[in-house]
Scaffold this motif. Structure first.
Motif, PDB file in Angstrom:
ATOM      1  N   ILE A   1       0.837  -1.202   0.000  1.00 26.51           N
ATOM      2  CA  ILE A   1       0.000   0.000   0.000  1.00 26.51           C
ATOM      3  C   ILE A   1       0.874   1.255   0.000  1.00 26.51           C
ATOM      4  O   ILE A   1       0.606   2.207  -0.738  1.00 26.51           O
ATOM      5  N   PHE A   2       1.935   1.255   0.803  1.00 28.32           N
ATOM      6  CA  PHE A   2       2.833   2.408   0.838  1.00 28.32           C
ATOM      7  C   PHE A   2       3.442   2.668  -0.540  1.00 28.32           C
ATOM      8  O   PHE A   2       3.628   3.810  -0.945  1.00 28.32           O
ATOM      9  N   LEU A   3       3.738   1.582  -1.273  1.00 22.37           N
ATOM     10  CA  LEU A   3       4.329   1.714  -2.609  1.00 22.37           C
ATOM     11  C   LEU A   3       3.268   2.004  -3.675  1.00 22.37           C
ATOM     12  O   LEU A   3       3.557   1.987  -4.859  1.00 22.37           O
ATOM     13  N   GLU A   4       2.040   2.277  -3.225  1.00 24.36           N
ATOM     14  CA  GLU A   4       0.898   2.610  -4.084  1.00 24.36           C
ATOM     15  C   GLU A   4       0.472   1.445  -4.979  1.00 24.36           C
ATOM     16  O   GLU A   4      -0.005   1.642  -6.096  1.00 24.36           O
ATOM     17  N   GLY A   5       0.633   0.250  -4.447  1.00 20.62           N
ATOM     18  CA  GLY A   5       0.153  -0.947  -5.145  1.00 20.62           C
ATOM     19  C   GLY A   5      -1.139  -1.419  -4.525  1.00 20.62           C
ATOM     20  O   GLY A   5      -1.625  -0.866  -3.530  1.00 20.62           O
ATOM     21  N   LYS A   6      -1.686  -2.442  -5.113  1.00 16.94           N
ATOM     22  CA  LYS A   6      -2.908  -3.056  -4.607  1.00 16.94           C
ATOM     23  C   LYS A   6      -2.554  -4.437  -4.068  1.00 16.94           C
ATOM     24  O   LYS A   6      -2.059  -5.290  -4.809  1.00 16.94           O
ATOM     25  N   ALA A   7      -2.818  -4.642  -2.779  1.00 15.79           N
ATOM     26  CA  ALA A   7      -2.492  -5.910  -2.144  1.00 15.79           C
ATOM     27  C   ALA A   7      -3.515  -6.972  -2.544  1.00 15.79           C
ATOM     28  O   ALA A   7      -4.717  -6.764  -2.399  1.00 15.79           O
ATOM     29  N   ASP A   8      -3.021  -8.094  -3.040  1.00 12.69           N
ATOM     30  CA  ASP A   8      -3.874  -9.221  -3.427  1.00 12.69           C
ATOM     31  C   ASP A   8      -4.023 -10.143  -2.222  1.00 12.69           C
ATOM     32  O   ASP A   8      -3.180 -11.000  -1.973  1.00 12.69           O
ATOM     33  N   THR A   9      -5.101  -9.944  -1.476  1.00 12.39           N
ATOM     34  CA  THR A   9      -5.327 -10.759  -0.279  1.00 12.39           C
ATOM     35  C   THR A   9      -6.202 -11.975  -0.547  1.00 12.39           C
ATOM     36  O   THR A   9      -6.487 -12.736   0.377  1.00 12.39           O
ATOM     37  N   ALA A  10      -6.594 -12.167  -1.795  1.00  8.60           N
ATOM     38  CA  ALA A  10      -7.489 -13.275  -2.120  1.00  8.60           C
ATOM     39  C   ALA A  10      -6.758 -14.508  -2.642  1.00  8.60           C
ATOM     40  O   ALA A  10      -7.230 -15.624  -2.457  1.00  8.60           O
ATOM     41  N   SER A  11      -5.621 -14.319  -3.284  1.00  6.30           N
ATOM     42  CA  SER A  11      -4.929 -15.445  -3.918  1.00  6.30           C
ATOM     43  C   SER A  11      -4.284 -16.358  -2.888  1.00  6.30           C
ATOM     44  O   SER A  11      -3.774 -15.897  -1.860  1.00  6.30           O
ATOM     45  N   ARG A  12      -4.294 -17.638  -3.189  1.00  7.40           N
ATOM     46  CA  ARG A  12      -3.642 -18.647  -2.358  1.00  7.40           C
ATOM     47  C   ARG A  12      -2.983 -19.672  -3.261  1.00  7.40           C
ATOM     48  O   ARG A  12      -3.474 -19.996  -4.343  1.00  7.40           O
ATOM     49  N   ASP A  13      -1.873 -20.229  -2.778  1.00  4.18           N
ATOM     50  CA  ASP A  13      -1.263 -21.394  -3.399  1.00  4.18           C
ATOM     51  C   ASP A  13      -1.938 -22.621  -2.801  1.00  4.18           C
ATOM     52  O   ASP A  13      -2.450 -22.560  -1.673  1.00  4.18           O
ATOM     53  N   PRO A  14      -1.924 -23.758  -3.511  1.00  6.13           N
ATOM     54  CA  PRO A  14      -2.464 -24.980  -2.910  1.00  6.13           C
ATOM     55  C   PRO A  14      -1.674 -25.325  -1.642  1.00  6.13           C
ATOM     56  O   PRO A  14      -0.452 -25.151  -1.601  1.00  6.13           O
ATOM     57  N   ILE A  15      -2.382 -25.769  -0.629  1.00  3.92           N
ATOM     58  CA  ILE A  15      -1.708 -26.177   0.606  1.00  3.92           C
ATOM     59  C   ILE A  15      -1.686 -27.695   0.677  1.00  3.92           C
ATOM     60  O   ILE A  15      -2.442 -28.375  -0.012  1.00  3.92           O
ATOM     61  N   GLN A  16      -0.771 -28.189   1.513  1.00  3.63           N
ATOM     62  CA  GLN A  16      -0.665 -29.629   1.720  1.00  3.63           C
ATOM     63  C   GLN A  16      -1.039 -29.929   3.168  1.00  3.63           C
ATOM     64  O   GLN A  16      -0.307 -29.551   4.089  1.00  3.63           O
ATOM     65  N   VAL A  17      -2.149 -30.588   3.349  1.00  7.21           N
ATOM     66  CA  VAL A  17      -2.587 -30.986   4.679  1.00  7.21           C
ATOM     67  C   VAL A  17      -2.179 -32.437   4.877  1.00  7.21           C
ATOM     68  O   VAL A  17      -2.576 -33.318   4.115  1.00  7.21           O
ATOM     69  N   GLY A  18      -1.354 -32.660   5.887  1.00  2.21           N
ATOM     70  CA  GLY A  18      -0.843 -33.995   6.148  1.00  2.21           C
ATOM     71  C   GLY A  18      -1.850 -34.892   6.836  1.00  2.21           C
ATOM     72  O   GLY A  18      -2.839 -34.423   7.407  1.00  2.21           O
ATOM     73  N   GLY A  19      -1.565 -36.186   6.792  1.00  2.00           N
ATOM     74  CA  GLY A  19      -2.443 -37.177   7.410  1.00  2.00           C
ATOM     75  C   GLY A  19      -1.945 -37.671   8.747  1.00  2.00           C
ATOM     76  O   GLY A  19      -2.654 -38.372   9.456  1.00  2.00           O
ATOM     77  N   ASP A  20      -0.699 -37.332   9.084  1.00  2.00           N
ATOM     78  CA  ASP A  20      -0.136 -37.714  10.380  1.00  2.00           C
ATOM     79  C   ASP A  20       0.863 -36.640  10.805  1.00  2.00           C
ATOM     80  O   ASP A  20       1.192 -35.746  10.029  1.00  2.00           O
ATOM     81  N   VAL A  21       1.325 -36.741  12.026  1.00  2.00           N
ATOM     82  CA  VAL A  21       2.167 -35.686  12.606  1.00  2.00           C
ATOM     83  C   VAL A  21       3.432 -35.459  11.781  1.00  2.00           C
ATOM     84  O   VAL A  21       3.762 -34.324  11.435  1.00  2.00           O
ATOM     85  N   LYS A  22       4.149 -36.515  11.464  1.00  3.19           N
ATOM     86  CA  LYS A  22       5.412 -36.350  10.736  1.00  3.19           C
ATOM     87  C   LYS A  22       5.173 -35.742   9.358  1.00  3.19           C
ATOM     88  O   LYS A  22       5.916 -34.848   8.926  1.00  3.19           O
TER      89      LYS A  22
END
Length: 160
Positions: A63-84
């Motif tokens: 915002i300070f640099l007079e840009g528009k922050a893209d708060t909607a985009s996401r990369d795919p996440i990896q949700v694990g099936g166990d702790v490790k």
């Protein structure tokens, strides 16, 4: 202050990574909570909050640099099936974040945007010395003591 379009675009890419990491930490923390692994739940709540703090700093800079922050985009996440697996996925995400931060810091040097560079160096320090460090430490403990002992060490001590 009109900033470099190249830096604003890279900051938005970094913002996407930070928000995606935040989502992954949230998913994993809720699994740990459901499984009764309260210490990991609280650690990941902390990591979630730190990623949110990183995202805020990046948004403020865009915002300070007079840009528009893209708060909607996401990369795919990896949700694990166990702790490790969850810890391994979180470490991979943090390593990708650190690599991206190093790249953007280099571009900031080229573009002579030293304020953005310094902010990103703070984020890189936090990513390496807090996030990556404890994830590597946790995975090392699993290798050292075994997964069952590690999980037991991360459970809330029974009261009474």
């Amino acid at each position: 202050m009109q900033g470099s379009t190249k830096i604003i675009d890279l900051l938005n890419r970094q913002l996407t990574m930070e928000l995606s990491s935040m989502d992954q930490y949230l998913a994993h923390s809720k699994l740990y909570e459901d499984w009764g692994i309260s210490r990991l739940y609280h650690l990941l709540e902390h990591e979630y909050d730190e990623e949110l703090g990183h995202a805020r700093k990046i948004i403020e800079r865009i915002i300070f640099l007079e840009g528009k922050a893209d708060t909607a985009s996401r990369d795919p996440i990896q949700v694990g099936g166990d702790v490790k697996q969850m810890l391994t996925f979180d470490l991979a995400a943090e390593n990708a974040v650190a690599e991206s931060l190093r790249e953007i810091i280099g571009v900031c040097e080229e573009e002579q945007d030293y304020v953005t560079r310094d902010m990103l160096m703070e984020l890189l320090d936090d990513t390496e010395t807090d996030h990556i460090f404890w994830l590597e430490q946790a995975l090392g403990l699993i290798d050292l003591v075994g997964i069952q002992n590690y999980i037991q060490s991360q459970m809330k001590a029974s009261e009474g």
